[in-house]
Design a protein around this motif. Structure first.
Motif, PDB file in Angstrom:
ATOM      1  N   VAL A   1       0.843  -1.193   0.000  1.00 24.95           N
ATOM      2  CA  VAL A   1       0.000   0.000   0.000  1.00 24.95           C
ATOM      3  C   VAL A   1       0.882   1.249   0.000  1.00 24.95           C
ATOM      4  O   VAL A   1       0.590   2.236  -0.672  1.00 24.95           O
ATOM      5  N   VAL A   2       1.978   1.189   0.733  1.00 27.34           N
ATOM      6  CA  VAL A   2       2.871   2.341   0.860  1.00 27.34           C
ATOM      7  C   VAL A   2       3.752   2.505  -0.370  1.00 27.34           C
ATOM      8  O   VAL A   2       3.898   3.611  -0.894  1.00 27.34           O
ATOM      9  N   SER A   3       4.334   1.414  -0.852  1.00 23.43           N
ATOM     10  CA  SER A   3       5.358   1.561  -1.881  1.00 23.43           C
ATOM     11  C   SER A   3       5.204   0.626  -3.077  1.00 23.43           C
ATOM     12  O   SER A   3       6.105   0.537  -3.900  1.00 23.43           O
ATOM     13  N   GLY A   4       4.076  -0.054  -3.190  1.00 22.65           N
ATOM     14  CA  GLY A   4       3.906  -1.026  -4.269  1.00 22.65           C
ATOM     15  C   GLY A   4       3.519  -0.400  -5.596  1.00 22.65           C
ATOM     16  O   GLY A   4       2.975   0.702  -5.652  1.00 22.65           O
ATOM     17  N   THR A   5       3.803  -1.141  -6.649  1.00 22.46           N
ATOM     18  CA  THR A   5       3.353  -0.752  -7.981  1.00 22.46           C
ATOM     19  C   THR A   5       1.863  -1.050  -8.095  1.00 22.46           C
ATOM     20  O   THR A   5       1.281  -1.709  -7.225  1.00 22.46           O
ATOM     21  N   ASP A   6       1.260  -0.595  -9.173  1.00 29.01           N
ATOM     22  CA  ASP A   6      -0.160  -0.899  -9.390  1.00 29.01           C
ATOM     23  C   ASP A   6      -0.389  -2.408  -9.423  1.00 29.01           C
ATOM     24  O   ASP A   6      -1.383  -2.907  -8.878  1.00 29.01           O
ATOM     25  N   ASP A   7       0.523  -3.139 -10.061  1.00 27.63           N
ATOM     26  CA  ASP A   7       0.384  -4.595 -10.146  1.00 27.63           C
ATOM     27  C   ASP A   7       0.504  -5.249  -8.772  1.00 27.63           C
ATOM     28  O   ASP A   7      -0.240  -6.178  -8.446  1.00 27.63           O
ATOM     29  N   GLU A   8       1.436  -4.745  -7.954  1.00 27.07           N
ATOM     30  CA  GLU A   8       1.581  -5.285  -6.599  1.00 27.07           C
ATOM     31  C   GLU A   8       0.361  -4.964  -5.747  1.00 27.07           C
ATOM     32  O   GLU A   8      -0.090  -5.801  -4.960  1.00 27.07           O
ATOM     33  N   LEU A   9      -0.182  -3.767  -5.921  1.00 28.75           N
ATOM     34  CA  LEU A   9      -1.395  -3.405  -5.177  1.00 28.75           C
ATOM     35  C   LEU A   9      -2.549  -4.323  -5.547  1.00 28.75           C
ATOM     36  O   LEU A   9      -3.292  -4.777  -4.676  1.00 28.75           O
ATOM     37  N   PHE A  10      -2.714  -4.583  -6.845  1.00 31.55           N
ATOM     38  CA  PHE A  10      -3.769  -5.496  -7.274  1.00 31.55           C
ATOM     39  C   PHE A  10      -3.563  -6.881  -6.659  1.00 31.55           C
ATOM     40  O   PHE A  10      -4.485  -7.460  -6.076  1.00 31.55           O
ATOM     41  N   ALA A  11      -2.340  -7.407  -6.795  1.00 29.61           N
ATOM     42  CA  ALA A  11      -2.051  -8.757  -6.302  1.00 29.61           C
ATOM     43  C   ALA A  11      -2.248  -8.841  -4.793  1.00 29.61           C
ATOM     44  O   ALA A  11      -2.830  -9.809  -4.292  1.00 29.61           O
ATOM     45  N   CYS A  12      -1.796  -7.820  -4.072  1.00 22.92           N
ATOM     46  CA  CYS A  12      -1.956  -7.829  -2.617  1.00 22.92           C
ATOM     47  C   CYS A  12      -3.419  -7.712  -2.217  1.00 22.92           C
ATOM     48  O   CYS A  12      -3.858  -8.365  -1.271  1.00 22.92           O
ATOM     49  N   GLY A  13      -4.172  -6.896  -2.939  1.00 17.55           N
ATOM     50  CA  GLY A  13      -5.597  -6.788  -2.650  1.00 17.55           C
ATOM     51  C   GLY A  13      -6.312  -8.108  -2.864  1.00 17.55           C
ATOM     52  O   GLY A  13      -7.143  -8.531  -2.049  1.00 17.55           O
ATOM     53  N   TYR A  14      -5.978  -8.757  -3.960  1.00 22.74           N
ATOM     54  CA  TYR A  14      -6.576 -10.060  -4.273  1.00 22.74           C
ATOM     55  C   TYR A  14      -6.196 -11.087  -3.204  1.00 22.74           C
ATOM     56  O   TYR A  14      -7.045 -11.798  -2.670  1.00 22.74           O
ATOM     57  N   LEU A  15      -4.904 -11.131  -2.883  1.00 26.61           N
ATOM     58  CA  LEU A  15      -4.432 -12.120  -1.921  1.00 26.61           C
ATOM     59  C   LEU A  15      -4.903 -11.834  -0.503  1.00 26.61           C
ATOM     60  O   LEU A  15      -5.106 -12.750   0.279  1.00 26.61           O
ATOM     61  N   ARG A  16      -5.072 -10.569  -0.169  1.00 26.68           N
ATOM     62  CA  ARG A  16      -5.483 -10.224   1.197  1.00 26.68           C
ATOM     63  C   ARG A  16      -6.827 -10.859   1.523  1.00 26.68           C
ATOM     64  O   ARG A  16      -7.034 -11.362   2.634  1.00 26.68           O
TER      65      ARG A  16
ATOM     66  N   ALA B   1       0.810 -14.191 -12.624  1.00 24.83           N
ATOM     67  CA  ALA B   1       2.237 -13.982 -12.400  1.00 24.83           C
ATOM     68  C   ALA B   1       2.468 -12.987 -11.259  1.00 24.83           C
ATOM     69  O   ALA B   1       3.327 -13.203 -10.396  1.00 24.83           O
ATOM     70  N   HIS B   2       1.696 -11.900 -11.244  1.00 24.28           N
ATOM     71  CA  HIS B   2       1.835 -10.906 -10.170  1.00 24.28           C
ATOM     72  C   HIS B   2       1.463 -11.516  -8.821  1.00 24.28           C
ATOM     73  O   HIS B   2       2.129 -11.278  -7.813  1.00 24.28           O
ATOM     74  N   ILE B   3       0.413 -12.294  -8.802  1.00 28.00           N
ATOM     75  CA  ILE B   3      -0.032 -12.930  -7.567  1.00 28.00           C
ATOM     76  C   ILE B   3       1.001 -13.953  -7.094  1.00 28.00           C
ATOM     77  O   ILE B   3       1.313 -14.033  -5.907  1.00 28.00           O
ATOM     78  N   ASN B   4       1.568 -14.702  -8.028  1.00 28.81           N
ATOM     79  CA  ASN B   4       2.605 -15.669  -7.650  1.00 28.81           C
ATOM     80  C   ASN B   4       3.831 -14.969  -7.079  1.00 28.81           C
ATOM     81  O   ASN B   4       4.468 -15.481  -6.157  1.00 28.81           O
ATOM     82  N   ASN B   5       4.172 -13.797  -7.610  1.00 23.43           N
ATOM     83  CA  ASN B   5       5.306 -13.035  -7.066  1.00 23.43           C
ATOM     84  C   ASN B   5       5.047 -12.645  -5.615  1.00 23.43           C
ATOM     85  O   ASN B   5       5.946 -12.745  -4.769  1.00 23.43           O
TER      86      ASN B   5
END
Length: 98
Positions: free
Chosen positions: A22-37, A79-83
């Motif tokens: 949330v603080v420093s992620g890319t858009d792709d990381e934000l999406f993946a983290c939101g999905y995984l959360r 791929a983003h989620i797997n990362n």
């Protein structure tokens, strides 16, 4: 076998991966983290309700939950989620102390 305290500590440690995105992620990381959360919170709740609060059960249960829904995702999203899953697994094993 870990204790309930170990389980809670690991949950808190893994939650920092989501918080950091949330603080420093890319858009792709934000999406993946939101999905995984969402999956993460559900898995943790299910393990707690089943009385299975061994920390080593979290990552396999999370990977299984994501695997069951892989048809919902594009290959790029997978791929983003797997990362992010890999980051979580590294933190879960103590490989990432940052």
């Amino acid at each position: 076998m870990g204790t309930r305290t170990d389980f809670d500590q690991l949950v808190e440690q893994l939650e920092t991966v989501f918080d950091d995105a949330v603080v420093s992620g890319t858009d792709d990381e934000l999406f993946a983290c939101g999905y995984l959360r969402g999956h993460f919170d559900l898995v943790v709740a299910q393990l707690e309700m089943a009385g299975e609060t061994q920390p080593e059960k979290i990552m396999p249960a999370l990977r299984e939950a994501v695997h069951k829904t892989r048809h919902e995702l594009s290959p790029a999203d997978q791929a983003h989620i797997n990362n992010v899953l890999d980051k979580l697994a590294l933190k879960a094993t103590g490989g990432d102390t940052a």
